[in-house]
Scaffold this active site. Structure first.
Site, short mmCIF file in Angstrom:
data_model
loop_
_atom_site.label_atom_id
_atom_site.label_comp_id
_atom_site.label_asym_id
_atom_site.label_seq_id
_atom_site.Cartn_x
_atom_site.Cartn_y
_atom_site.Cartn_z
N SER A 96 0.84 -1.20 0.00
CA SER A 96 0.00 0.00 0.00
C SER A 96 0.87 1.25 0.00
O SER A 96 1.66 1.46 -0.93
CB SER A 96 -0.96 -0.04 1.19
OG SER A 96 -1.88 1.02 1.13
N HIS A 199 -8.54 1.33 -0.68
CA HIS A 199 -8.38 0.42 -1.81
C HIS A 199 -9.71 -0.16 -2.32
O HIS A 199 -9.77 -1.31 -2.74
CB HIS A 199 -7.39 -0.70 -1.46
CG HIS A 199 -6.07 -0.19 -1.01
ND1 HIS A 199 -5.22 0.51 -1.83
CD2 HIS A 199 -5.46 -0.21 0.22
CE1 HIS A 199 -4.14 0.87 -1.16
NE2 HIS A 199 -4.27 0.45 0.09
#
Length: 326
Positions: A96, A199
């Site tokens: 991430s 996300h």
């Protein structure tokens, strides 16, 4: 073959930058990074409490700065963006926001530009998360197909594919609660202390903001022999512009760390070093990549062991290359 990996949000801990400030030049570097990020990284990394650094707009710049500082401390050959030595790692990856850290370590972005990017990213994600109540939960165990079906049944999305035994679901806060009450067979649902459904489609406004900012950066290419492994299905690449595009898309798309680890196995990675604040990604590797040497670089006390690991596996790689040439 060595891989250096960079952790994502949630790995930060109160005071975790304090011991690094004892090293020469670190305070000055953090001051420069603070200016680029628009927040006081020294204060947040040494004095702020857990609730304060849980804030997305604080946590993400802290993590990127921490990873760069730790890599720099390994030695000049590992300084962000150089990796000039033959003992440099062969693969770089981040989970991430860790992909922004990896971009700095690979020289795709300068550390200052990486902090500028993560400042925009973190603020935009915080704003998107505040738009409506959303959350995330780790689903540990169970059968993958059944886990994904249960996530979909609640109107949630699989935001992180972390390993064969862990999927992170994200979406409406009420749906996360419903998933916890109706966990898939042989699985545990663990709600995460995060600000929103990262996300997923809920982050589309943040992705748009980041896409508008990205053209102000001038990414360089990574070295051909030091490629990056992307969260986007484990794509291996050196094209800096492509990597930056994927970082932008990743904000509203799943993080496939399982695919990254699969690439590590396919490429013959023998050692993984996780930069500060370390432990999460080496923990996943311990279960998924058995036999791989692992090291965490969380404090300056870890530097000696980290350098030994790097040297050992760099020497093994050089020896292997010599044998092939012979």
């Amino acid at each position: 073959m060595l891989a250096i990996v960079c952790p994502g949000q949630g790995a930060q801990k109160p005071g975790f930058l304090a011991p690094w400030l004892e090293l020469p030049g670190v305070r000055e570097s953090l001051a420069a990074y603070s200016e680029a990020a628009g927040i006081d990284l020294i204060a947040h990394g040494t004095q702020s409490d857990a609730d304060t650094i849980r804030d997305t707009a604080v946590a993400q710049p802290l993590l990127v700065a921490a990873g760069v500082i730790a890599a720099d401390a390994l030695g000049t050959q590992y300084r962000a963006g150089s990796f000039a030595s033959s003992s440099a790692p062969a693969l770089l990856a981040g989970h991430s926001v860790g992909e922004v850290t990896a971009s700095a370590l690979a020289g795709v972005l300068s550390p200052e530009d990486a902090l500028r990017l993560v400042a925009v990213r973190s603020r935009a994600m915080a704003e998107a998360a505040a738009a409506e109540p959303t959350s995330m939960a780790a689903v540990v165990g169970g059968v993958r197909e059944e886990v994904l079906a249960a996530i979909e049944a609640q109107g949630l999305a699989p935001a992180n594919l972390n390993s064969s035994g862990q999927v992170v679901a994200a979406g409406a806060a009420a749906a996360i609660s419903a998933l916890a009450e109706n966990a898939p067979a042989r699985a545990r649902v663990i709600p995460l202390q995060v600000a929103g459904a990262f996300h997923t489609r809920y982050m589309e406004p943040a992705r748009s903001t980041l896409a508008e900012f990205a053209p102000s950066l001038s990414p360089a290419d990574a070295r051909e022999d030091r490629p990056l492994v992307s969260n986007a299905g484990g794509e291996v690449l050196t094209d800096g512009s492509r990597y930056l595009d994927l970082i932008v898309q990743q904000v509203a798309a799943p993080v496939d760390w399982e695919a990254c680890m699969r690439v590590f196995a396919e490429r013959g990675v023998t050692a993984i070093l996780e930069v500060n604040p370390a432990g999460t990604l080496t923990g996943l590797a311990k279960r998924e990549l058995k036999g791989t040497a692992l090291a965490n670089l969380s404090t300056p006390d870890d530097l000696e062991a980290a350098r030994a690991l790097v040297a050992e596996h760099a020497a093994a790689e050089a020896s292997s290359a010599s044998d092939e040439e012979a």
